[in-house]
Design an enzyme around this catalytic site. Structure first.
Site, PDB file in Angstrom:
ATOM      1  N   HIS A  50       1.035  -1.208   0.162  1.00 16.78           N
ATOM      2  CA  HIS A  50      -1.032   0.293  -0.055  1.00 16.78           C
ATOM      3  C   HIS A  50       1.307   1.040   0.365  1.00 16.78           C
ATOM      4  CE1 HIS A  50       0.853   0.046   4.304  1.00 16.78           C
ATOM      5  NE2 HIS A  50      -0.018  -0.816   4.506  1.00 16.78           N
ATOM      6  N   GLN A  58       7.172 -15.484  12.012  1.00 14.73           N
ATOM      7  CA  GLN A  58       6.911 -14.854  13.195  1.00 14.73           C
ATOM      8  C   GLN A  58       5.240 -14.066  13.190  1.00 14.73           C
ATOM      9  OE1 GLN A  58       8.080 -11.606  10.150  1.00 14.73           O
ATOM     10  NE2 GLN A  58       6.603 -10.508  10.544  1.00 14.73           N
ATOM     11  N   ASP A  80       5.253   0.298  12.752  1.00 20.53           N
ATOM     12  CA  ASP A  80       5.967  -0.966  13.477  1.00 20.53           C
ATOM     13  C   ASP A  80       7.073  -0.729  14.359  1.00 20.53           C
ATOM     14  OD1 ASP A  80       4.355  -2.740  12.978  1.00 20.53           O
ATOM     15  OD2 ASP A  80       5.106  -2.897  10.820  1.00 20.53           O
ATOM     16  N   HIS A  97       4.198   1.759   2.122  1.00 18.91           N
ATOM     17  CA  HIS A  97       5.373   1.191   1.726  1.00 18.91           C
ATOM     18  C   HIS A  97       5.798   1.040   0.360  1.00 18.91           C
ATOM     19  CE1 HIS A  97       2.909  -3.366   3.312  1.00 18.91           C
ATOM     20  NE2 HIS A  97       3.895  -3.086   3.348  1.00 18.91           N
TER      21      HIS A  97
HETATM   22  O1  PAF Z   1       6.867  -5.077   9.191  1.00 21.18           O
HETATM   23  C1  PAF Z   1       6.764  -6.730   8.372  1.00 21.18           C
HETATM   24  O2  PAF Z   1       6.162  -5.659   7.180  1.00 21.18           O
HETATM   25  C2  PAF Z   1       8.126  -7.459   8.384  1.00 21.18           C
HETATM   26  O3  PAF Z   1       7.409  -7.803   9.870  1.00 21.18           O
HETATM   27  C3  PAF Z   1       9.030  -7.123   7.860  1.00 21.18           C
HETATM   28  C4  PAF Z   1       9.630  -6.541   8.767  1.00 21.18           C
HETATM   29  C5  PAF Z   1       8.602  -7.864   6.174  1.00 21.18           C
HETATM   30  C6  PAF Z   1       9.073  -8.813   8.276  1.00 21.18           C
HETATM   31  O4  PAF Z   1       8.649 -10.418   7.463  1.00 21.18           O
END
Ligand code: PAF
Length: 279
Positions: A32, A59, A148, A35
Site C-alpha cells: 500500500h 513471525q 511498527d 510501503h
Molecule cells: O514489517 C513487516 O512487514 C515485517 O515484519 C518484515 C519486516 C517484512 C519482516 O517479515
C-alpha cells in the site's frame, strides 16, 4: 525490474553491486502507499533498490493470520515496476527455512512490552528473517515504517549488537484522510469496522494533545484514552501504553520523549498505531 525467486540468485547478485549503494525495503507484500513511501525514499537515495516480498511464517503465532495473509504478487509487481525498483526478492519458505533449520534470534528487553508481550515469539521471527534478508541482500540502507515502532527499535538494536553494516531508516506513518494508519490488514475490515477504525488514532492523538498541553501523569491520560475507545462496543483494546521512546518500557510520569502506542481488535482484525511525542 527483475523478480528473484531463489536465495542463491539473490546472494550472487549482491556480490556484484560494484560499489553502488543499495536501498532495501523488506515487506510481506500486499503493498500500500505506506510501503511505497519507503520504496520512494529508497529510490531517492540509492543506486539500486531491492524490495523483498515474503510472508514469514516464523513471525506468526499459531492462532494468527498466516494462512489468510493477503498474497498478491502480480499486483505488487505492477506497483513496484512503477516505482522503478530494480529487484523484487520473493523467495519460497522452503528456501528460507530448509529442513534442519535450527537457529533462533532473540532481542531481549525491547520486546518485553507492547506487541512483544501479546505476541510471544513474534519479534524472534522478525529478527530472524530480517537478519537473513540483510545477509542475502547486503544493502547500504534498510527502510522501515514507524507504524511498527517496536519492530524498528528491536531491529536497530540487533543490527548494532551484531555489528551489521547497514543504515537503519525509519519513515513516518502514512494515514488515510480520516487518520487510520495504512496497513495490509485494513482490507480485512468490514464496512462497519472500517467506520470505527479511525478511533484508534483519535485516542492516540487525544493522548498526544494532553501531553503537549503539559500533562505528565501517564496513567490518568491513558485511562481517559481507553475510556474513549470503550464507547465503541466493536473495539477491544489489547493495550494502550505510554512508553519511553528508547527503552520501550511503560512509564508513569512523562519526563522525556515517549511513544504512545496501542493495539486493538476490531472483530478478528488486529490494528496497531502509535505517535512519538517529544516533551
Ligand atoms: O514489517 C513487516 O512487514 C515485517 O515484519 C518484515 C519486516 C517484512 C519482516 O517479515
Amino acid at each position: 525490474m527483475k523478480t528473484i525467486k531463489h536465495v542463491s540468485e539473490m546472494v550472487e547478485i549482491s556480490k556484484n553491486y560494484a560499489g553502488k549503494s543499495v536501498g532495501f525495503v523488506p515487506t510481506m507484500g500486499a503493498l500500500h502507499a505506506g510501503h511505497l513511501s519507503l520504496v520512494k525514499e529508497a529510490r531517492k537515495h540509492n543506486d539500486i533498490v531491492v524490495v523483498s516480498i515474503f510472508v514469514n511464517p516464523a513471525q506468526f503465532g499459531l492462532r494468527e493470520d498466516f494462512g489468510a495473509y493477503p498474497r498478491v504478487l502480480d499486483k505488487d509487481q505492477a506497483l513496484l515496476d512503477r516505482e522503478n525498483v530494480d529487484y523484487i526478492f520473493a523467495p519460497e519458505s522452503s528456501e528460507m527455512y530448509p529442513e534442519g533449520f535450527s537457529t533462533s534470534i532473540h532481542v531481549a528487553n525491547l520486546t518485553d512490552y507492547l506487541c512483544g508481550y501479546y505476541r510471544p515469539g513474534h519479534f524472534d521471527g522478525v529478527a530472524l528473517v530480517v537478519n537473513k534478508l540483510l545477509n542475502m541482500v547486503k544493502p547500504t540502507r534498510a527502510y522501515f515504517g514507524q507504524k511498527d515502532a517496536q519492530q524498528f527499535r528491536m531491529l536497530k538494536r540487533m543490527v548494532g549488537d551484531l555489528n551489521m553494516s547497514v543504515e537503519m531508516i525509519e519513515m513516518p506513518i502514512v494515514r488515510e484522510p480520516d487518520g487510520l494508519a495504512l496497513s495490509s490488514r485494513n482490507m480485512y475490515l468490514s464496512s462497519e469496522e472500517r467506520k470505527v477504525a479511525p478511533m484508534l488514532h483519535q485516542a492516540i492523538k487525544y493522548t498526544v494533545d494532553q501531553i503537549k498541553s503539559g500533562r505528565r501523569d501517564a496513567y490518568k491520560i491513558k485511562r481517559e484514552a481507553i475510556n474513549k475507545l470503550r464507547v465503541y462496543p466493536e473495539i477491544k483494546v489489547q493495550y494502550f501504553e505510554i512508553v519511553d521512546e528508547e527503552k520501550l518500557i511503560p512509564i508513569s510520569k512523562i519526563t522525556s520523549k515517549v511513544i504512545v502506542a496501542a493495539a486493538i481488535y476490531l472483530g478478528k482484525t488486529r490494528l496497531i498505531d502509535n505517535e512519538i511525542v517529544d516533551v
